[in-house]
Design a protein around this motif. Structure first.
Motif, PDB file in Angstrom:
ATOM      1  N   ILE A 111       0.840  -1.206   0.000  1.00 38.27           N
ATOM      2  CA  ILE A 111       0.000   0.000   0.000  1.00 38.27           C
ATOM      3  C   ILE A 111       0.870   1.249   0.000  1.00 38.27           C
ATOM      4  O   ILE A 111       0.635   2.192  -0.767  1.00 38.27           O
ATOM      5  N   GLN A 112       1.898   1.259   0.839  1.00 37.17           N
ATOM      6  CA  GLN A 112       2.765   2.428   0.921  1.00 37.17           C
ATOM      7  C   GLN A 112       3.546   2.637  -0.374  1.00 37.17           C
ATOM      8  O   GLN A 112       3.758   3.771  -0.806  1.00 37.17           O
ATOM      9  N   LEU A 160      -7.475   0.256 -11.619  1.00 37.24           N
ATOM     10  CA  LEU A 160      -7.883  -1.064 -12.106  1.00 37.24           C
ATOM     11  C   LEU A 160      -6.828  -2.089 -11.704  1.00 37.24           C
ATOM     12  O   LEU A 160      -5.647  -1.926 -11.996  1.00 37.24           O
ATOM     13  N   GLY A 161      -7.271  -3.136 -11.031  1.00 36.24           N
ATOM     14  CA  GLY A 161      -6.361  -4.190 -10.616  1.00 36.24           C
ATOM     15  C   GLY A 161      -6.884  -5.558 -11.008  1.00 36.24           C
ATOM     16  O   GLY A 161      -8.089  -5.825 -10.922  1.00 36.24           O
ATOM     17  N   HIS A 162      -5.971  -6.423 -11.441  1.00 38.07           N
ATOM     18  CA  HIS A 162      -6.338  -7.786 -11.818  1.00 38.07           C
ATOM     19  C   HIS A 162      -5.791  -8.771 -10.798  1.00 38.07           C
ATOM     20  O   HIS A 162      -4.618  -8.704 -10.423  1.00 38.07           O
ATOM     21  N   SER A 217      -5.195  -3.230  -4.935  1.00 42.85           N
ATOM     22  CA  SER A 217      -5.931  -2.024  -5.310  1.00 42.85           C
ATOM     23  C   SER A 217      -7.054  -1.742  -4.315  1.00 42.85           C
ATOM     24  O   SER A 217      -7.313  -0.583  -3.970  1.00 42.85           O
ATOM     25  N   THR A 218      -7.723  -2.792  -3.874  1.00 39.94           N
ATOM     26  CA  THR A 218      -8.802  -2.617  -2.896  1.00 39.94           C
ATOM     27  C   THR A 218      -8.253  -2.072  -1.585  1.00 39.94           C
ATOM     28  O   THR A 218      -8.818  -1.150  -0.989  1.00 39.94           O
ATOM     29  N   TRP A 219      -7.134  -2.634  -1.130  1.00 41.51           N
ATOM     30  CA  TRP A 219      -6.518  -2.143   0.101  1.00 41.51           C
ATOM     31  C   TRP A 219      -6.087  -0.687  -0.046  1.00 41.51           C
ATOM     32  O   TRP A 219      -6.240   0.117   0.889  1.00 41.51           O
ATOM     33  N   TYR A 220      -5.553  -0.341  -1.219  1.00 42.27           N
ATOM     34  CA  TYR A 220      -5.132   1.044  -1.429  1.00 42.27           C
ATOM     35  C   TYR A 220      -6.339   1.977  -1.366  1.00 42.27           C
ATOM     36  O   TYR A 220      -6.277   3.053  -0.756  1.00 42.27           O
ATOM     37  N   ALA A 221      -7.450   1.584  -1.984  1.00 43.70           N
ATOM     38  CA  ALA A 221      -8.654   2.406  -1.984  1.00 43.70           C
ATOM     39  C   ALA A 221      -9.223   2.565  -0.573  1.00 43.70           C
ATOM     40  O   ALA A 221      -9.783   3.614  -0.228  1.00 43.70           O
ATOM     41  N   ILE A 222      -9.083   1.539   0.246  1.00 44.39           N
ATOM     42  CA  ILE A 222      -9.537   1.633   1.641  1.00 44.39           C
ATOM     43  C   ILE A 222      -8.681   2.643   2.404  1.00 44.39           C
ATOM     44  O   ILE A 222      -9.198   3.456   3.181  1.00 44.39           O
ATOM     45  N   ARG A 223      -7.385   2.606   2.155  1.00 49.54           N
ATOM     46  CA  ARG A 223      -6.451   3.468   2.889  1.00 49.54           C
ATOM     47  C   ARG A 223      -6.408   4.888   2.341  1.00 49.54           C
ATOM     48  O   ARG A 223      -6.293   5.862   3.106  1.00 49.54           O
ATOM     49  N   ARG A 255      -4.435 -14.810   3.784  1.00 48.86           N
ATOM     50  CA  ARG A 255      -4.276 -14.658   5.239  1.00 48.86           C
ATOM     51  C   ARG A 255      -4.852 -13.337   5.751  1.00 48.86           C
ATOM     52  O   ARG A 255      -5.142 -13.210   6.934  1.00 48.86           O
ATOM     53  N   GLN A 256      -4.975 -12.363   4.868  1.00 50.69           N
ATOM     54  CA  GLN A 256      -5.560 -11.074   5.225  1.00 50.69           C
ATOM     55  C   GLN A 256      -6.741 -10.793   4.283  1.00 50.69           C
ATOM     56  O   GLN A 256      -6.685  -9.890   3.445  1.00 50.69           O
ATOM     57  N   PRO A 257      -7.823 -11.556   4.411  1.00 47.31           N
ATOM     58  CA  PRO A 257      -8.944 -11.412   3.471  1.00 47.31           C
ATOM     59  C   PRO A 257      -9.657 -10.069   3.635  1.00 47.31           C
ATOM     60  O   PRO A 257      -9.680  -9.486   4.720  1.00 47.31           O
ATOM     61  N   LEU A 258     -10.236  -9.617   2.559  1.00 48.09           N
ATOM     62  CA  LEU A 258     -10.955  -8.343   2.572  1.00 48.09           C
ATOM     63  C   LEU A 258     -12.370  -8.493   3.118  1.00 48.09           C
ATOM     64  O   LEU A 258     -12.914  -7.561   3.709  1.00 48.09           O
ATOM     65  N   TYR A 259     -12.965  -9.657   2.915  1.00 52.13           N
ATOM     66  CA  TYR A 259     -14.327  -9.910   3.360  1.00 52.13           C
ATOM     67  C   TYR A 259     -14.315 -10.860   4.553  1.00 52.13           C
ATOM     68  O   TYR A 259     -13.553 -11.825   4.542  1.00 52.13           O
ATOM     69  N   PRO A 260     -15.076 -10.587   5.624  1.00 50.25           N
ATOM     70  CA  PRO A 260     -16.112  -9.564   5.707  1.00 50.25           C
ATOM     71  C   PRO A 260     -15.709  -8.279   6.443  1.00 50.25           C
ATOM     72  O   PRO A 260     -16.430  -7.288   6.379  1.00 50.25           O
ATOM     73  N   ASP A 261     -14.592  -8.278   7.177  1.00 52.49           N
ATOM     74  CA  ASP A 261     -14.310  -7.148   8.071  1.00 52.49           C
ATOM     75  C   ASP A 261     -13.665  -5.955   7.385  1.00 52.49           C
ATOM     76  O   ASP A 261     -14.126  -4.816   7.522  1.00 52.49           O
ATOM     77  N   SER A 262     -12.581  -6.186   6.647  1.00 53.58           N
ATOM     78  CA  SER A 262     -11.808  -5.066   6.105  1.00 53.58           C
ATOM     79  C   SER A 262     -12.575  -4.254   5.081  1.00 53.58           C
ATOM     80  O   SER A 262     -12.444  -3.026   5.013  1.00 53.58           O
ATOM     81  N   ILE A 263     -13.387  -4.905   4.260  1.00 59.00           N
ATOM     82  CA  ILE A 263     -14.102  -4.207   3.201  1.00 59.00           C
ATOM     83  C   ILE A 263     -15.110  -3.212   3.759  1.00 59.00           C
ATOM     84  O   ILE A 263     -15.521  -2.268   3.067  1.00 59.00           O
ATOM     85  N   LYS A 264     -15.507  -3.385   5.012  1.00 60.66           N
ATOM     86  CA  LYS A 264     -16.445  -2.447   5.642  1.00 60.66           C
ATOM     87  C   LYS A 264     -15.859  -1.047   5.746  1.00 60.66           C
ATOM     88  O   LYS A 264     -16.598  -0.074   5.875  1.00 60.66           O
ATOM     89  N   ARG A 265     -14.526  -0.949   5.701  1.00 60.51           N
ATOM     90  CA  ARG A 265     -13.864   0.349   5.836  1.00 60.51           C
ATOM     91  C   ARG A 265     -13.796   1.111   4.522  1.00 60.51           C
ATOM     92  O   ARG A 265     -13.284   2.231   4.475  1.00 60.51           O
ATOM     93  N   MET A 266     -14.300   0.536   3.439  1.00 65.59           N
ATOM     94  CA  MET A 266     -14.283   1.202   2.144  1.00 65.59           C
ATOM     95  C   MET A 266     -15.177   2.436   2.174  1.00 65.59           C
ATOM     96  O   MET A 266     -16.320   2.386   2.643  1.00 65.59           O
ATOM     97  N   ASP A 267     -14.671   3.553   1.689  1.00 65.28           N
ATOM     98  CA  ASP A 267     -15.444   4.781   1.594  1.00 65.28           C
ATOM     99  C   ASP A 267     -16.662   4.528   0.709  1.00 65.28           C
ATOM    100  O   ASP A 267     -16.516   4.104  -0.442  1.00 65.28           O
ATOM    101  N   PRO A 268     -17.885   4.762   1.216  1.00 67.19           N
ATOM    102  CA  PRO A 268     -19.101   4.440   0.447  1.00 67.19           C
ATOM    103  C   PRO A 268     -19.252   5.269  -0.825  1.00 67.19           C
ATOM    104  O   PRO A 268     -20.073   4.933  -1.681  1.00 67.19           O
TER     105      PRO A 268
END
Length: 324
Positions: free
Chosen positions: A86-87, A104-106, A113-119, A247-260
């Motif tokens: 992310i950094q 866009l991430g594949h 990309s999802t982690w970057y968008a959350i941060r 080991r660090q899945p986005l669902y279900p906890d981390s994705i909740k931090r995504m800006d709506p």
């Protein structure tokens, strides 16, 4: 276009290619940044650059540890590895001078990309995820053949058949291998076995590029990408749980931090082994606008398998965004 090594730290660079928008518009669209998946590099988007840059500026990068970018030593801890990536993406954005952009991430790139968008949501106009890896939590009872809504890939056998039991045995052997080694170690063994093995077992990918480059060129590219110090490969093996879990899945906890306010668009190949079920679950789980597109006649590498349809989907997405 221009290609450069963008300095993001002492002795650390990210290989970057930039295609300027060819249309002369008074209201330019935000640029799009393409991030590749595991075991490949930015050259895999060769079939997409020309079409996309007709509508906006296009950037593509090699993730740290892959392609021509630096290959640093990553942490042994999965959480720290995610933070390092992310950094590095944020340092790259600041060095290039981007403000608002489409990301866009594949596959593995979609995960990062999802982690970057959350941060860093303030920089993201839209998040496009192509067969993103790392969303669901690990489950030792998950069975791809039990997917509902016709999500089982056509090539995967039905539960209980001999072919099904054979596939399960093969997957268990691969899983045991991946637990203790890097997936592309065979490329670094020497003896010239990497190229013929890639051409034989990834014939689908080779054929996807044959209209632009010959089989030897794409095979050489793969071998050169993965024949160096496997920095990114090691990082990935520390992030994943064989076979294919995170080991660090986005669902279900981390994705909740995504800006709506961030719009999320998912693309899946209708022949892929990666089902869209995690993306469909997000509609009832987060407040973001989530759209899912199934791309016909394509597998995991959607952008290469059905390039015309993929490009059309991305172009429509670009043109739906207000100018910057």
């Amino acid at each position: 276009y221009t290609q450069q090594q963008v300095q993001i730290g002492p002795h650390t660079t990210i290989n970057t290619i930039h295609f300027k928008c060819r249309s002369q518009s008074d209201s330019p669209r935000p640029p799009i940044v393409l991030i590749h998946g595991f075991g490949v590099a930015l050259g895999m988007f060769i079939k997409n650059f020309d079409s996309l840059c007709q509508h906006t500026d296009v950037y593509a990068i090699d993730l740290l540890g892959f392609g021509r970018s630096s290959r640093p030593c990553f942490s042994r801890r999965s959480q720290q590895i995610v933070q390092q990536y992310i950094q590095s993406l944020e340092d790259w954005r600041a060095a290039v001078g981007l403000n608002k952009f489409i990301l866009l991430g594949h596959s593995f790139g979609g995960y990062l990309s999802t982690w970057y968008a959350i941060r860093y949501p303030e920089f993201i106009v839209k998040l496009i995820l192509v067969e993103p890896w790392g969303y669901p939590e690990y489950s030792d009872t998950y069975d791809i053949s039990e997917n509902q809504d016709n999500e089982r890939p056509q090539w995967y056998p039905r539960r209980g058949s001999f072919k099904y039991r054979l596939y399960r045995f093969i997957f268990s052997m691969i899983r045991r291998y991946l637990k203790y080694s890097q997936p592309f170690a065979f490329v670094r063994l020497g003896f010239g076995i990497g190229k013929p093995l890639f051409k034989r077992f990834r014939r689908d990918l080779v054929q996807s590029y044959e209209e632009m480059v010959d089989a030897d060129t794409i095979s050489d590219y793969f071998v050169h990408m993965n024949g160096q110090y496997p920095s990114g490969e090691v990082a990935f093996t520390r992030l994943h749980i064989p076979f294919g879990w995170c080991r660090q899945p986005l669902y279900p906890d981390s994705i909740k931090r995504m800006d709506p306010r961030i719009k999320m668009e998912f693309l899946y190949g209708n022949l892929s082994w990666m089902p869209p079920k995690p993306a469909r679950m997000l509609n009832d789980f987060i407040d973001n606008e989530v759209t899912i597109t199934m791309v016909p006649h394509s597998s995991h590498h959607v952008y290469a398998n059905n390039t015309m349809e993929f490009n059309n989907v991305i172009i429509r997405s670009i043109n739906s965004i207000d100018s910057v």
